[in-house]
Write a protein that holds these residues in place. Structure first.
Motif, PDB file in Angstrom:
ATOM      1  N   ARG B  79       0.837  -1.201   0.000  1.00 14.44           N
ATOM      2  CA  ARG B  79       0.000   0.000   0.000  1.00 14.44           C
ATOM      3  C   ARG B  79       0.869   1.248   0.000  1.00 14.44           C
ATOM      4  O   ARG B  79       1.983   1.237   0.501  1.00 14.44           O
ATOM      5  CB  ARG B  79      -0.888   0.037   1.260  1.00 14.44           C
ATOM      6  N   ARG B 180      -6.932  -1.035  -8.095  1.00 14.19           N
ATOM      7  CA  ARG B 180      -7.126  -0.355  -6.800  1.00 14.19           C
ATOM      8  C   ARG B 180      -7.098   1.153  -7.039  1.00 14.19           C
ATOM      9  O   ARG B 180      -6.584   1.594  -8.065  1.00 14.19           O
ATOM     10  CB  ARG B 180      -6.022  -0.756  -5.825  1.00 14.19           C
ATOM     11  N   THR B 286      -5.713  -9.478  -5.200  1.00  7.06           N
ATOM     12  CA  THR B 286      -5.415  -8.632  -4.040  1.00  7.06           C
ATOM     13  C   THR B 286      -4.259  -7.665  -4.295  1.00  7.06           C
ATOM     14  O   THR B 286      -3.601  -7.732  -5.324  1.00  7.06           O
ATOM     15  CB  THR B 286      -5.011  -9.532  -2.843  1.00  7.06           C
ATOM     16  N   CYS B 287      -4.018  -6.807  -3.313  1.00  4.43           N
ATOM     17  CA  CYS B 287      -2.796  -5.996  -3.311  1.00  4.43           C
ATOM     18  C   CYS B 287      -1.633  -6.978  -3.123  1.00  4.43           C
ATOM     19  O   CYS B 287      -1.826  -8.066  -2.598  1.00  4.43           O
ATOM     20  CB  CYS B 287      -2.796  -5.028  -2.127  1.00  4.43           C
ATOM     21  N   CYS B 290       0.056  -9.393   0.179  1.00  4.87           N
ATOM     22  CA  CYS B 290      -1.076  -9.374   1.101  1.00  4.87           C
ATOM     23  C   CYS B 290      -1.244 -10.756   1.714  1.00  4.87           C
ATOM     24  O   CYS B 290      -1.106 -11.760   1.023  1.00  4.87           O
ATOM     25  CB  CYS B 290      -2.358  -8.980   0.372  1.00  4.87           C
ATOM     26  N   ILE B 292      -3.941 -11.145   4.155  1.00  5.52           N
ATOM     27  CA  ILE B 292      -5.366 -11.259   4.499  1.00  5.52           C
ATOM     28  C   ILE B 292      -6.183 -11.715   3.286  1.00  5.52           C
ATOM     29  O   ILE B 292      -7.059 -12.551   3.397  1.00  5.52           O
ATOM     30  CB  ILE B 292      -5.899  -9.902   5.038  1.00  5.52           C
ATOM     31  N   CYS B 294      -8.330  -9.871   0.996  1.00  9.09           N
ATOM     32  CA  CYS B 294      -9.749  -9.475   0.967  1.00  9.09           C
ATOM     33  C   CYS B 294     -10.259  -9.231  -0.455  1.00  9.09           C
ATOM     34  O   CYS B 294     -11.458  -9.240  -0.687  1.00  9.09           O
ATOM     35  CB  CYS B 294      -9.994  -8.244   1.830  1.00  9.09           C
ATOM     36  N   GLY B 295      -9.363  -8.959  -1.412  1.00 12.66           N
ATOM     37  CA  GLY B 295      -9.802  -8.643  -2.777  1.00 12.66           C
ATOM     38  C   GLY B 295     -10.150  -9.904  -3.561  1.00 12.66           C
ATOM     39  O   GLY B 295      -9.451 -10.915  -3.471  1.00 12.66           O
ATOM     40  N   CYS B 482      -1.865  -2.063   5.479  1.00 13.76           N
ATOM     41  CA  CYS B 482      -3.319  -2.080   5.312  1.00 13.76           C
ATOM     42  C   CYS B 482      -4.015  -1.910   6.673  1.00 13.76           C
ATOM     43  O   CYS B 482      -3.636  -2.572   7.643  1.00 13.76           O
ATOM     44  CB  CYS B 482      -3.718  -3.407   4.674  1.00 13.76           C
ATOM     45  N   PHE B 484      -6.718  -3.035   7.575  1.00 16.31           N
ATOM     46  CA  PHE B 484      -7.416  -4.255   8.002  1.00 16.31           C
ATOM     47  C   PHE B 484      -6.558  -5.119   8.945  1.00 16.31           C
ATOM     48  O   PHE B 484      -7.060  -6.039   9.563  1.00 16.31           O
ATOM     49  CB  PHE B 484      -7.843  -5.101   6.794  1.00 16.31           C
TER      50      PHE B 484
HETATM   51  S1  SF4 Z   1      -6.437  -7.015   2.949  1.00 13.56           S
HETATM   52 FE1  SF4 Z   1      -5.649  -4.938   2.563  1.00 13.56          FE
HETATM   53  S2  SF4 Z   1      -3.720  -5.274   1.483  1.00 13.56           S
HETATM   54 FE2  SF4 Z   1      -4.921  -7.171   1.311  1.00 13.56          FE
HETATM   55  S3  SF4 Z   1      -6.116  -7.058  -0.571  1.00 13.56           S
HETATM   56 FE3  SF4 Z   1      -7.388  -6.268   1.059  1.00 13.56          FE
HETATM   57  S4  SF4 Z   1      -7.034  -4.044   1.038  1.00 13.56           S
HETATM   58 FE4  SF4 Z   1      -5.330  -4.993  -0.090  1.00 13.56          FE
END
Ligand code: SF4
Lengths: 84, 623
Positions: B79, B180, B286-287, B290, B292, B294-295, B482, B484
Motif C-alpha cells: 500500500r 485499486r 489482491t494488493c 497481502c 489477508i 480481501c480482494g 493495510c 485491516f
Molecule cells: S487485505 Fe488490505 S492489502 Fe490485502 S487485498 Fe485487502 S485491502 Fe489490499
C-alpha cells in the motif's frame, strides 16, 4: 409452558458448517422453544459451537447470549467481520 | 540489483510547469515524527502549500509516500499513501491505495513523489532511478484507466492513471493503480487539472532490506500467525471479501437503504459476499504482498471482473434499492474505467433519485430501478446532460436544487455505507473525520455492532474510543500498511483474546480511554523499528497517529473548518427509521464536546496551541 417460534437465519456459510440440506435463506430454520428461553440455549440446540466467534441480532439490534425470548422472533447469526 | 537498507529517504519533487525535477531528502526528525505514508505526505504539503489555494489550480500539489514497509515483504504492506487538497470538499484528502505502482516507485529508488505546477499539454511521467521523463500523453487522453495503464506498461512496473472523469474534472474522479484506487476526494480531477494523465515507474532496480533482518523476520512471523489465526482476517475477509459486511450490516441495522431512510432490507442477502462468492465463483485478486486476501475477482456474465467492494455494493446497491449483483458490477465497472469514486457517485445518484421523486430535480432515475444508471454514470464522467451537475457531488446539487437535508454528506464528502443511527459512535466518527464522512478514519461500528463491546446507542466513552481509533489508523496509514491488519494485530494479542468478554465490555463502556491504553499495539512499531533500525515504542507510535490527525485538522482549520462543519446530515440527526425498535436521536453535541476535550481542541473545534506544541507540530516551514 407456552411455546414460541424462533426463526434462525444463518449467514457466513454457517448453514454449510451445520450441514443443513436445502437451506433457504428466506425461511431460515424454524425452532419451537419454551417462552423465556435464553439465546444461549437456542443456539446450543441448533448445534453451533465456539459461540464467541459469532454475532447475533434480532430486530436490527445486537443481542447477547443471555437475551431471553418472551415472544416469537427472528434471530440472525453471522460470523463477525471488519469494516470495508 | 542494488540494495536499499531501511529507507532511501529520497523524494522526487516534480514541477510540471517547468518540466523539471529535484530531489528532496526527508529530514531525519520528520521521519521519526511522521514515519512515512500519510504522515510524511501530509507534512510535505503542510510545508509547501498555502491555505486558500484553488484545488484545481496550478498551486495545488499531490504528495505520494510509499512508507517504510513497502518492498520489505511485511504482510499486507502493498500500500502507499497520497495527499492533496480536494476539489470536492476544499480541504485535505488523503488516500491509501494498493496496486503495483507503490512497489514500482519504491524499487526505482524513491520513497515518494511531490507533483506541482501544471503542464500546458497532456503528459505522463516516467520515473526510474535516474529521475523523471516528461512524456507526451496526447494519444492517451480520452482513454479509460485500465487501457491507459496497459498502453504505458511496456517499460513500467506499475502506473497510476486517470480516466475521462479525471480529464473532465469530475470532482470525485479517482486515480487507478491496477484495479485499486486513490478513491476519495477527487485526486483524479487534481491530476486532470494539471494535464497529468498518468505516472509510471520502472521498478525492480533496488531491493529493499530491513536494517535488522532477524528482528524483522520475527515480527513478520508473528504478524502472519495473527492474521492466519484470526476469524475476521482469515475468515470473513478471506472467504467473502469486504462484502461479508452486507449481511452483518443488514442484521445490525447499519445498511444504507433508499438514501439512508432505512437500515435493513429483506433482499440484502442477494448482494452479500456469500452470495457473490457462490454465484461468481470468486478467486483472489489482491494488493501485493497481502496475507489477508480481501480482494476477489469472479466470472460475471462470462467476463472476469473485480468483485465490487462493500462500499460500492452499499452505495450503488441497497442505497438505490437495487439488489442485482450483476447490475452493481456493471456500475462498478463503469466507475473503474472512467475513474470515479463509487461512494460519492452512489451517494449523489441516491440524492438525485430522491430529489426527482420530490420534484426538485429532473431525471429518469428511480429507486429500485437500474434503468438509466449506467448512462448517467457515463454522462457524469463526460460532463454531459444532468451528469454536469451530478459530477459536482450531492452538496453542490442540493444547494442548487434543494434537498440539503437528504444530501448524505459531511464537509462535502458523501457518507460511506454504515448508517450511524445503528451505531452512535460512528456518527461522531463521521462528523469529525478530517476528510469528511469517511469510514476509514475510525470504525466505531466495529466495536459497537460487530464485536458488541460497546453499547451502540449510548454516547458514553465514544469520544475516547473514536480518538483512539483515529490515532491508530493514522499511525497505520503512516507506516504504511493495510488498516485491516488492525483486527488480527489487536484481537489476537493475549489480553484481548483471553480477557473475559463482560470485563472488556464493562471497561470499554465506562472508560474506553483507560481500556484502550492496555491494548497491545506493539506489532506495528516492531515492524517499523526492524526496517529502520531505530526503536519506536507503542506510546510513540500512537503519538505519531495523534500528530498526523491533528496536523490534518490544523491544515483544515486554516481552510475555515470549525465546529459548524463537524456535523451530520439533517436526515441522520432528525429522522427516525422504521427498522429501529425505538425512536432514538444521535446525541452528537454531547459526544462532540467530549471529543474536543480529549483531543485538546477548543470549544469551536480548533486545536489549542498547547496541543499543537505538545505534539511537536511546528510552524509551516515554507520549503
Ligand atoms: S487485505 Fe488490505 S492489502 Fe490485502 S487485498 Fe485487502 S485491502 Fe489490499
Amino acid at each position: 409452558m407456552e411455546d414460541i417460534i424462533i426463526t434462525l437465519k444463518l449467514y457466513s456459510g454457517l448453514e454449510k458448517e451445520l450441514k443443513i440440506p436445502d437451506y433457504n435463506v428466506n425461511s431460515g430454520v424454524i425452532i419451537k422453544v419454551n417462552k423465556g428461553t435464553k439465546l444461549k440455549n437456542i443456539i446450543a440446540d441448533s448445534g453451533l459451537q465456539k459461540l464467541s466467534g459469532y454475532a447475533f441480532f434480532s430486530g436490527g439490534e445486537r443481542i447477547n447470549l443471555r437475551t431471553k425470548f418472551m415472544e416469537s422472533a427472528e434471530i440472525s447469526c453471522l460470523k463477525i467481520s471488519g469494516g470495508g | 540489483m542494488q540494495e536499499i537498507t531501511g529507507t532511501s529517504n529520497r523524494i522526487l519533487e516534480v514541477n510540471l510547469t517547468k518540466k523539471s525535477f529535484s530531489v528532496y531528502e526527508v529530514p531525519k526528525e520528520d521521519l521519526k515524527l511522521y514515519l512515512g505514508g500519510k504522515g510524511l505526505a501530509l507534512k510535505m504539503l503542510y510545508d509547501r502549500m498555502e491555505p486558500g489555494i484553488d484545488p484545481l489550480g496550478e498551486d495545488n500539489m499531490i504528495a505520494i509516500h510509499t512508507g517504510v514497509l513497502l518492498g520489505t515483504g511485511a504482510p499486507c504492506s502493498g500500500r502507499f499513501a497520497a495527499v492533496t487538497k480536494s476539489p470536492l470538499t476544499g480541504i485535505m484528502t488523503s488516500c491509501s491505495c494498493g496496486g503495483a505502482f507503490g512497489m514500482a516507485l519504491k524499487t526505482s529508488g524513491w520513497d515518494g513523489l511531490i507533483v506541482k505546477g501544471k503542464s500546458n499539454t497532456p503528459v505522463y511521467l516516467y520515473v526510474d532511478s535516474k529521475g523523471v521523463e516528461f512524456r507526451d500523453a496526447k494519444k492517451l487522453w480520452g482513454m479509460d484507466t485500465q487501457k491507459t495503464q496497459e498502453e504505458i506498461s511496456k517499460d513500467s512496473g506499475g502506473a497510476l492513471a486517470i480516466g475521462p472523469a479525471g480529464e473532465n474534472l469530475v470532482l470525485y474522479a479517482n486515480v487507478a493503480s491496477g484495479h485499486r484506487f486513490l478513491g476519495r476526494g477527487g485526486m483524479g480531477a487534481v491530476m486532470g487539472s494539471k494535464n497529468l494523465k498518468a505516472i509510471s515507474a520502472k521498478g525492480k532496480e533496488f531491493k529493499i532490506l530491513p536494517v535488522n533482518q532477524k528482528k524483522f523476520e520475527k515480527a513478520k512471523k508473528k504478524a502472519t500467525d495473527y492474521i492466519n489465526g484470526n476469524d475476521i482476517s482469515a475468515g470473513s475477509y478471506r472467504n467473502f471479501g469486504t462484502n461479508a459486511n452486507v449481511n452483518l450490516n443488514n442484521a445490525g441495522g447499519l445498511l444504507p437503504v433508499r438514501n439512508f431512510t432505512g437500515g435493513t432490507h429483506g433482499e440484502a442477502h442477494k448482494i452479500s459476499g456469500e452470495e457473490m462468492a457462490e454465484k461468481f465463483k470468486t478467486s483472489y485478486s489482491t494488493c501485493k504482498p497481502c496475507t489477508i486476501l480481501c480482494g476477489h475477482k469472479g466470472n460475471i456474465n462470462g467476463q472476469m471482473r473485480q468483485i465490487p467492494e462493500y462500499e460500492t455494493v452499499g452505495l450503488m446497491g441497497s442505497n438505490l434499492e437495487i439488489f442485482d449483483p450483476v447490475k452493481i458490477s456493471d456500475f462498478n465497472e463503469i466507475c473503474t474505467l472512467m475513474g470515479m469514486d463509487t461512494i460519492t457517485a452512489g451517494g449523489t445518484i441516491a440524492w438525485a433519485m430522491e430529489a426527482t421523486e420530490r420534484g426538485l430535480f429532473k431525471s429518469d432515475l428511480k429507486f429500485g430501478s437500474a434503468d438509466g444508471v449506467c448512462e448517467v454514470l457515463k454522462d457524469i464522467a463526460h460532463m454531459k446532460g444532468i451528469g454536469k451537475d451530478l459530477a459536482m457531488g450531492s452538496r453542490y446539487c442540493s444547494k442548487k436544487y434543494g434537498g440539503e437535508d437528504f444530501a448524505i454528506q459531511v464537509k462535502g464528502l458523501e457518507m460511506a455505507a454504515y448508517d450511524p443511527r445503528g451505531a452512535f459512535g460512528q456518527g461522531l466518527s463521521y462528523a469529525v473525520a478530517n476528510r469528511g464522512a469517511c469510514h476509514l478514519s475510525a470504525t466505531a461500528f466495529g466495536l459497537e455492532v460487530y464485536l458488541g463491546l460497546m453499547d451502540a446507542y449510548s454516547y458514553r466513552s465514544k469520544a475516547s474510543m473514536v480518538k483512539y481509533q483515529e490515532d491508530i489508523y493514522s499511525a497505520i496509514n503512516s507506516l504504511q500498511t493495510c488498516v485491516f491488519t488492525v483486527f488480527p494485530y489487536e484481537l489476537e494479542t493475549l489480553l484481548m483474546k483471553y480477557s473475559p468478554r463482560p470485563v472488556l465490555k464493562f471497561m470499554m463502556n465506562l472508560m474506553a480511554g483507560v481500556a484502550m491504553r492496555f491494548v497491545d499495539v506493539s506489532l506495528w512499531p516492531e515492524l517499523w523499528s526492524a526496517v529502520i533500525g531505530n526503536r519506536l515504542g507503542m506510546t510513540a507510535f500512537l503519538r505519531v497517529g495523534a500528530r498526523v490527525q491533528v496536523l490534518e485538522r490544523v491544515m483544515n482549520c486554516a481552510e475555515g473548518i470549525s465546529r459548524k462543519d463537524d456535523t451530520l446530515p439533517d436526515r441522520l440527526l432528525n429522522e427516525f427509521r422504521k427498522c429501529d425498535s425505538k425512536e432514538r436521536a444521535i446525541p452528537l453535541e454531547k459526544m462532540l464536546n467530549r471529543y474536543y476535550f480529549v483531543r485538546g481542541f477548543d470549544k469551536n473545534g480548533i486545536p489549542k496551541e498547547r496541543t499543537v506544541r505538545r505534539l511537536k507540530i511546528k510552524k509551516r516551514m515554507a520549503v
